[in-house]
Design a protein around this motif. Structure first.
Motif, PDB file in Angstrom:
ATOM      1  N   GLU A 161       0.759  -1.355  -0.204  1.00 54.20           N
ATOM      2  CA  GLU A 161       0.108  -0.069   0.180  1.00 54.20           C
ATOM      3  C   GLU A 161       0.903   0.647   0.235  1.00 54.20           C
ATOM      4  OE1 GLU A 161      -3.823   0.579  -0.176  1.00 54.20           O
ATOM      5  OE2 GLU A 161      -3.328  -1.220  -0.647  1.00 54.20           O
ATOM      6  N   ASP A 164       2.511   1.805  -3.307  1.00 50.03           N
ATOM      7  CA  ASP A 164       1.343   2.045  -4.712  1.00 50.03           C
ATOM      8  C   ASP A 164       1.123   3.595  -3.801  1.00 50.03           C
ATOM      9  OD1 ASP A 164       0.555  -0.102  -5.682  1.00 50.03           O
ATOM     10  OD2 ASP A 164      -0.921  -0.266  -4.372  1.00 50.03           O
ATOM     11  N   ARG A 168       0.573   6.417  -6.634  1.00 48.65           N
ATOM     12  CA  ARG A 168       0.093   7.250  -7.334  1.00 48.65           C
ATOM     13  C   ARG A 168       0.448   8.828  -7.615  1.00 48.65           C
ATOM     14  NH1 ARG A 168      -2.464   3.231  -4.251  1.00 48.65           N
ATOM     15  NH2 ARG A 168      -2.995   4.465  -2.610  1.00 48.65           N
ATOM     16  N   ASP A 450     -11.271   0.465  -2.641  1.00 47.25           N
ATOM     17  CA  ASP A 450     -10.130  -0.467  -3.834  1.00 47.25           C
ATOM     18  C   ASP A 450     -10.172  -0.035  -4.695  1.00 47.25           C
ATOM     19  OD1 ASP A 450      -7.924  -2.252  -3.859  1.00 47.25           O
ATOM     20  OD2 ASP A 450      -8.673  -3.606  -4.431  1.00 47.25           O
ATOM     21  N   ARG A 452      -8.785  -1.564  -9.024  1.00 45.64           N
ATOM     22  CA  ARG A 452      -7.629  -2.115  -9.690  1.00 45.64           C
ATOM     23  C   ARG A 452      -8.214  -2.612 -11.274  1.00 45.64           C
ATOM     24  NH1 ARG A 452     -10.654  -6.084  -6.251  1.00 45.64           N
ATOM     25  NH2 ARG A 452     -11.221  -8.133  -7.361  1.00 45.64           N
ATOM     26  N   ASN A 527      -5.900   2.961 -10.805  1.00 47.92           N
ATOM     27  CA  ASN A 527      -4.677   4.514 -10.320  1.00 47.92           C
ATOM     28  C   ASN A 527      -5.032   5.935  -9.891  1.00 47.92           C
ATOM     29  OD1 ASN A 527      -2.400   2.636 -10.466  1.00 47.92           O
ATOM     30  ND2 ASN A 527      -1.673   3.181 -11.757  1.00 47.92           N
ATOM     31  N   LYS A 530      -8.007   5.028  -7.315  1.00 47.01           N
ATOM     32  CA  LYS A 530      -7.431   4.574  -5.741  1.00 47.01           C
ATOM     33  C   LYS A 530      -6.476   6.053  -5.429  1.00 47.01           C
ATOM     34  CE  LYS A 530      -4.872   0.789  -5.773  1.00 47.01           C
ATOM     35  NZ  LYS A 530      -3.711  -0.160  -5.916  1.00 47.01           N
ATOM     36  N   LYS A 533      -8.554   8.101  -2.407  1.00 41.12           N
ATOM     37  CA  LYS A 533      -7.610   7.348  -1.250  1.00 41.12           C
ATOM     38  C   LYS A 533      -6.257   8.065  -0.394  1.00 41.12           C
ATOM     39  CE  LYS A 533      -6.709   3.109  -0.275  1.00 41.12           C
ATOM     40  NZ  LYS A 533      -7.056   2.280   0.065  1.00 41.12           N
TER      41      LYS A 533
END
Length: 597
Positions: A161, A164, A168, A450, A452, A527, A530, A533
């Motif tokens: 995470e 990621d 991002r 989430d 993806r 992406n 996401k 968040k």
């Protein structure tokens, strides 16, 4: 090899010429210079017969001077991994958890290990029997972390995470920098976990750059208008703009007459006090009045759709079947801006069309033609297509107070984030519907648990799977039930990234976005989702500004030293080696040319 070198160096010569034209046009005004260069971005400036290059493409191929010579900003940003961890733990107040975070911060000062590893070690040192799953097994993490997960498994999830989040942030920063319009920027991840280096040559507004780089990602979900709902307002705005332009021309003409008369009066006074020829003046004024009267008597602006035989009640449009319908604009000439001397399909020149339709001359309405030859507004929220260089002009028109009063109060226009055509000359304009009194989006990115890239259940087509928390699921259920058959725009930093059509109500917050996506496009959209968040923006931890004057001084000093050294070497070679030295000098000059090319 010589031709290749000349080819590579020619781009610098072309861009220098365009930038010189911009400075001459701006006459010392940085804003006008920037606007000129922006308008030239997608314009062909270099024709090699077999291929044309736009100004942007030439800038990408010119010699890269770098920060030390051109000046600009060197910024190091850091994504706060500790905020990512806190967010994953739902900001737990557990004493062991918070103590481990503080201890990891202390350890990080003297260690090169990543923060997640240090956090795990600190957690074990504070309480060897404590379980991370007790802190991180939240509702949002239930698919990744179970109550019986080991500390190693939890740390692995946290590490993924955190990585990621950094990726991002990197993607968002890159997208923002691309929108900023800096040529040849350098953005890269550093070996130190969570740090990103950004180099922006030629930047003249450091404060604006700081705000751009440190701003929190703003992901929003908006309801949209249908194109057929908006087109009548656009048509009315087009007609209103024509009236405004006509009034402006009349005022300019009357001002010219007044100035001429005042000048004539002054001339009559200074020329031996001779009287003005009143008869001549009256004739000139009458001619002008007649010309104004003719403009006023001219037919009122009629419906463009009616002029073209458009059936306003026309059937359903199909955005996907573009091969079977012809764009209205292709019927009107099909040039980049609908401009130039090209004649339209009815023999009308573009200048005449632009005078009659000043808005539609730069904003191509999303109008299509069916097999019977009738025109109709296309389905979906896209209301028009605009050349990249004309986006500023269209924004100015739509923000005009007289035109804003025509549109509904709850409408807002946003650009799609990237050009839709292969030549990257045109962008789509989307009509957003504002449903709240505060003007905020009904759903924001913080509800995304989430997202993806996945594959369809009954096909191998890439799609995006998205999951929301319970609060977001409730709002999403309402939005989807009220907009079946319409689109929801997914917006990041005020740019529309996608606008999927709602097929049916989605009650549980689990959605699939399907379309003709490539794997890369699906991953990029996931992406973006996401990114909503992301718990904290990247913050600047190191910054250096190189002034353009220093860069120019370095260029001048380097050039002088180079020429002096080169001259000394050439003279010495000829003096000491005679003819052989002359041959060596020629070889040296050719070698320098090849190196530069």
């Amino acid at each position: 090899l010589v031709l290749v070198c000349i080819y590579q160096l020619s781009f610098t010569w072309i861009t220098t010429g365009v930038e010189d034209d911009a400075r001459e046009f701006a006459n010392g005004d940085p804003a006008r210079e920037a606007a000129y260069l922006d308008s030239m971005s997608s314009e062909p400036v270099y024709d090699l017969l077999i291929k044309e290059y736009t100004f942007k493409e030439c800038k990408d191929r010119e010699l890269n001077l770098g920060l030390d010579l051109k000046g600009g900003m060197n910024v190091t940003l850091e994504v706060s991994v500790i905020d990512v961890i806190k967010s994953m733990a739902n900001y737990s107040t557990d004493a062991t958890f918070n103590g481990a975070l503080q201890k990891a911060l202390e350890l990080q000062k003297e260690s090169d290990e990543d923060f997640v590893t240090l956090f795990g070690r600190a957690f074990q040192e504070i309480d060897a029997g404590a379980q991370l799953a007790a802190v991180f097994a939240t509702r949002e993490n239930q698919e990744k972390i179970k109550y019986n997960s080991t500390n190693e498994e939890v740390l692995e999830v946290i590490s993924v995470e955190a990585t990621d989040a950094i990726n991002r942030s990197f993607d968002i920063l890159r997208a923002r920098i691309d929108k900023f319009g800096v040529s040849q920027p350098n953005i890269q991840k550093l070996e130190t976990a969570g740090r990103i280096l950004v180099e922006l040559p030629g930047v003249k507004e450091p404060e604006r750059v700081r705000k751009l780089l440190q701003g929190t990602a703003k992901l929003e979900f908006w309801e949209t208008y249908e194109n057929k709902e908006v087109y009548p307002y656009l048509e009315e705005a087009n007609n209103k703009l024509k009236e405004i332009a006509g009034d402006s021309k009349k005022n300019d003409l009357l001002s010219t007459i007044i100035d001429t008369e005042e000048s004539a009066d002054n001339d009559s006074i200074t020329a031996d006090n001779e009287p003005v020829d009143s008869e001549s003046t009256e004739v000139e004024t009458d001619e002008v009045d007649d010309s104004i009267a003719e403009e006023e008597v001219a037919d009122a602006p009629s419906s463009l759709l009616n002029e073209l035989g458009v059936d306003n009640e026309g059937g359903e449009a199909s955005d996907s079947d573009t091969s079977e319908v012809a764009s209205l604009l292709e019927q009107l000439g099909g040039t980049d801006t609908l401009g130039g001397a090209d004649s339209l399909s009815d023999g009308q020149s573009f200048t005449q069309f632009a005078n009659e339709n000043p808005l539609f001359a730069v904003l191509r309405p999303a109008i299509f033609q069916d097999e019977s030859g009738k025109y109709f507004p296309g389905d979906g929220p896209v209301v028009g297509y605009v050349a990249v260089k004309d986006t500023g002009k269209v924004e100015g028109y739509l923000k005009n107070e007289k035109l804003k009063s025509i549109f509904p109060r709850d409408i807002r226009f946003m650009w799609v984030n990237k050009p839709y055509d292969e030549q990257e000359k045109f962008v789509q304009l989307v009509a957003i519907r504002v449903t709240s009194r505060e003007g905020r989006a009904p759903l924001e990115g913080d509800v995304i648990v989430d997202a993806r890239q996945d594959y369809g259940q009954f096909s191998n087509q890439p799609e995006i799977s998205m999951t929301m928390n319970s609060e977001g699921a409730k709002i999403w259920k309402r939005m989807t039930s009220e907009n079946i058959g319409k689109s929801i725009a997914i917006v990041l930093d005020n740019y529309v990234y996608t606008f999927p059509n709602i097929i049916g109500e989605i009650p549980n917050g689990r959605s699939s976005i399907t379309g003709a996506f490539t794997i890369k496009e699906a991953q990029d959209i996931a992406n973006i989702l996401k990114a909503g968040k992301l718990p904290a923006p990247a913050r600047i931890v190191e910054e250096a500004i190189v002034g353009p004057s220093l860069g120019q001084e370095a260029i001048d000093a380097g050039l002088r030293s180079f020429l002096l050294a080169l001259g000394a070497v050439l003279i010495y070679m000829v003096f000491y080696y005679s003819k052989a030295g002359a041959v060596a000098n020629v070889a040296l000059l050719i070698n320098i040319f090849f190196i530069m090319g």
